[in-house]
Design a protein around this motif. Sequence first.
Motif, PDB file in Angstrom:
ATOM      1  N   ALA A  30       0.834  -1.211   0.000  1.00 35.44           N
ATOM      2  CA  ALA A  30       0.000   0.000   0.000  1.00 35.44           C
ATOM      3  C   ALA A  30       0.864   1.256   0.000  1.00 35.44           C
ATOM      4  CB  ALA A  30      -0.936  -0.019   1.205  1.00 35.44           C
ATOM      5  N   LEU A  31       1.960   1.227   0.745  1.00 39.78           N
ATOM      6  CA  LEU A  31       2.849   2.396   0.810  1.00 39.78           C
ATOM      7  C   LEU A  31       3.588   2.600  -0.511  1.00 39.78           C
ATOM      8  CD1 LEU A  31       4.216   1.838   4.420  1.00 39.78           C
ATOM      9  CD2 LEU A  31       2.824   3.775   3.655  1.00 39.78           C
ATOM     10  N   ARG A  32       3.934   1.504  -1.185  1.00 43.35           N
ATOM     11  CA  ARG A  32       4.590   1.636  -2.499  1.00 43.35           C
ATOM     12  C   ARG A  32       3.675   2.345  -3.490  1.00 43.35           C
ATOM     13  NH1 ARG A  32       4.890  -3.411  -4.002  1.00 43.35           N
ATOM     14  NH2 ARG A  32       3.310  -3.330  -5.623  1.00 43.35           N
ATOM     15  N   VAL A  33       2.425   1.912  -3.542  1.00 44.53           N
ATOM     16  CA  VAL A  33       1.468   2.520  -4.458  1.00 44.53           C
ATOM     17  C   VAL A  33       1.198   3.972  -4.063  1.00 44.53           C
ATOM     18  CG1 VAL A  33      -0.868   2.345  -5.407  1.00 44.53           C
ATOM     19  CG2 VAL A  33       0.440   0.277  -4.975  1.00 44.53           C
ATOM     20  N   SER A  34       1.372   4.296  -2.772  1.00 45.47           N
ATOM     21  CA  SER A  34       1.183   5.669  -2.284  1.00 45.47           C
ATOM     22  C   SER A  34       2.389   6.553  -2.573  1.00 45.47           C
ATOM     23  CB  SER A  34       0.923   5.661  -0.776  1.00 45.47           C
ATOM     24  OG  SER A  34      -0.241   4.937  -0.462  1.00 45.47           O
ATOM     25  N   GLY A  35       3.463   5.939  -3.099  1.00 47.46           N
ATOM     26  CA  GLY A  35       4.653   6.716  -3.427  1.00 47.46           C
ATOM     27  C   GLY A  35       5.692   6.775  -2.331  1.00 47.46           C
ATOM     28  N   ARG A  36       5.482   6.046  -1.237  1.00 46.37           N
ATOM     29  CA  ARG A  36       6.417   6.049  -0.111  1.00 46.37           C
ATOM     30  C   ARG A  36       7.345   4.836  -0.244  1.00 46.37           C
ATOM     31  NH1 ARG A  36       2.386   6.837   4.918  1.00 46.37           N
ATOM     32  NH2 ARG A  36       4.323   6.398   6.075  1.00 46.37           N
ATOM     33  N   TYR A  96      10.064  -0.346   1.182  1.00 41.95           N
ATOM     34  CA  TYR A  96      11.256  -1.209   1.231  1.00 41.95           C
ATOM     35  C   TYR A  96      11.528  -1.668   2.664  1.00 41.95           C
ATOM     36  CZ  TYR A  96      16.070  -2.768   0.606  1.00 41.95           C
ATOM     37  OH  TYR A  96      17.211  -3.521   0.589  1.00 41.95           O
ATOM     38  N   ARG A  97      11.362  -0.749   3.621  1.00 41.05           N
ATOM     39  CA  ARG A  97      11.625  -1.059   5.023  1.00 41.05           C
ATOM     40  C   ARG A  97      10.679  -2.144   5.536  1.00 41.05           C
ATOM     41  NH1 ARG A  97       9.480   1.376   9.557  1.00 41.05           N
ATOM     42  NH2 ARG A  97       8.597   3.060   8.282  1.00 41.05           N
ATOM     43  N   PHE A  98       9.387  -2.018   5.224  1.00 40.11           N
ATOM     44  CA  PHE A  98       8.413  -2.999   5.707  1.00 40.11           C
ATOM     45  C   PHE A  98       8.610  -4.367   5.047  1.00 40.11           C
ATOM     46  CE2 PHE A  98       5.763   0.635   7.241  1.00 40.11           C
ATOM     47  CZ  PHE A  98       5.622   0.175   8.552  1.00 40.11           C
ATOM     48  N   TYR A  99       8.871  -4.371   3.747  1.00 39.25           N
ATOM     49  CA  TYR A  99       9.100  -5.647   3.069  1.00 39.25           C
ATOM     50  C   TYR A  99      10.356  -6.343   3.614  1.00 39.25           C
ATOM     51  CZ  TYR A  99       5.528  -5.278  -0.598  1.00 39.25           C
ATOM     52  OH  TYR A  99       4.335  -5.226  -1.293  1.00 39.25           O
ATOM     53  N   CYS A 139       9.539 -10.429  -3.606  1.00 36.35           N
ATOM     54  CA  CYS A 139       8.905  -9.695  -4.707  1.00 36.35           C
ATOM     55  C   CYS A 139       8.649  -8.249  -4.302  1.00 36.35           C
ATOM     56  CB  CYS A 139       7.596 -10.390  -5.106  1.00 36.35           C
ATOM     57  SG  CYS A 139       6.827  -9.680  -6.575  1.00 36.35           S
ATOM     58  N   GLY A 140       8.213  -8.048  -3.055  1.00 30.81           N
ATOM     59  CA  GLY A 140       7.980  -6.692  -2.561  1.00 30.81           C
ATOM     60  C   GLY A 140       9.256  -5.876  -2.507  1.00 30.81           C
ATOM     61  N   ILE A 141      10.330  -6.489  -2.023  1.00 34.09           N
ATOM     62  CA  ILE A 141      11.632  -5.810  -1.984  1.00 34.09           C
ATOM     63  C   ILE A 141      12.049  -5.417  -3.398  1.00 34.09           C
ATOM     64  CG2 ILE A 141      14.107  -6.165  -1.575  1.00 34.09           C
ATOM     65  CD1 ILE A 141      13.274  -7.922   0.853  1.00 34.09           C
ATOM     66  N   ALA A 142      11.867  -6.346  -4.340  1.00 33.39           N
ATOM     67  CA  ALA A 142      12.243  -6.085  -5.736  1.00 33.39           C
ATOM     68  C   ALA A 142      11.476  -4.890  -6.288  1.00 33.39           C
ATOM     69  CB  ALA A 142      11.962  -7.322  -6.584  1.00 33.39           C
ATOM     70  N   ASN A 143      10.165  -4.860  -6.051  1.00 31.33           N
ATOM     71  CA  ASN A 143       9.358  -3.754  -6.577  1.00 31.33           C
ATOM     72  C   ASN A 143       9.708  -2.429  -5.904  1.00 31.33           C
ATOM     73  OD1 ASN A 143       7.570  -4.701  -8.679  1.00 31.33           O
ATOM     74  ND2 ASN A 143       6.616  -6.006  -7.133  1.00 31.33           N
ATOM     75  N   ALA A 144      10.014  -2.470  -4.608  1.00 25.56           N
ATOM     76  CA  ALA A 144      10.410  -1.238  -3.917  1.00 25.56           C
ATOM     77  C   ALA A 144      11.731  -0.714  -4.473  1.00 25.56           C
ATOM     78  CB  ALA A 144      10.516  -1.497  -2.413  1.00 25.56           C
TER      79      ALA A 144
END
Length: 346
Positions: A175-181, A186-189, A210-215
């Motif tokens: 959710a934070l990635r899509v919000s631009g944060r 990256y920290r949460f993943y 996968c989340g780390i990669a996208n961040a």
Amino acid sequence: MLETEKSGFIKVFQKAEERRAKSRFDEAIELYIQAKGLCGKDNEARLSCLLALGDCYRMTGIYDKAGKSYEKAHKIAKTSSPASAPDALVGKGLTLRAMGNHREALKIFLKCQQLYEISGDSAGIAFSLWAKGGAYRIKGDLKKAIETFKKALNLFNVLKDKSGIGYSFCGLGGALRVSGRFDDSYRFYSKANRIFIRLKDTFGIAYSYCGIANARRMKGDFKGSLKYFKEAKSYYKKIGDRVSFAYTLWGEGTALKMMGNLQNAELDFRKAQKLFKLTEDERGLSYCGLSMAELIFLRGKPHRAIPLFKAALKRAKRFSFGVEIKYAKRFLHAAREGRGFPINLP
């Protein structure tokens, strides 16, 4: 159930549980089906098998069978085990959410949360909150998604549920990635990944990689992201999760596109699109539609790309994918202006 039958059922069911714990879902499915055949008239045993089958089918993207398993489980639970009825409903909601029907899924999650509150099931409340957070994310209500994931996280912390904490971190990361944060994402993943490695949760490890990669991709580290996409793909392939594998392919393809490697990006997008069609994942198809159209535009064929952007927008509107509607409009505007590409979507 006779003692000999019960003994046989327990043995097979425990084997299935062991396979599922290792995210070996295809093997688990075969064993749960075998165990279900040994249930006889024992509704409790049949219910356990159906709930487990629903989870395994859902995790591998076989949504039609997942939905049927949860519906049969709910029917049994209503008469034989009312406390398990919300579990079957949550499973059905997660299946609908995965298929893009976030509106119906939200209704189910709200109902389940109320049922769990009545029964005092704190773990159920936490899980329904986590499920709701994901539905809000797909709807495009990112503020509510983040708030709901935080509520789930707080409750999982109270329960000292490490797995729940990890999945809440992943929910927040998305959710934070899509919000631009992107730094927070990256920290949460990364925090989730450390938890899942300690727990030896194969699916969680794949999910967080996968989340780390996208961040990292969104932070502009396209080359660095490829390492984590590769890790996630390897785990998802072992698990047999076709949907998550497809989203990982899309993310990897986007990183390759941003690096100018359009040929390999197209290969990833086409593979992902094929899997999304197979699993009837409309949101995934929206992403692939936009990405394939962008490649056509980048190759100097805007007259062919613009109708495809319009088709992707139409699909996103049909399913009320709030975030994806914004993305499609952004692509369409860039195409009409003739500038702004390539676009690195979250």
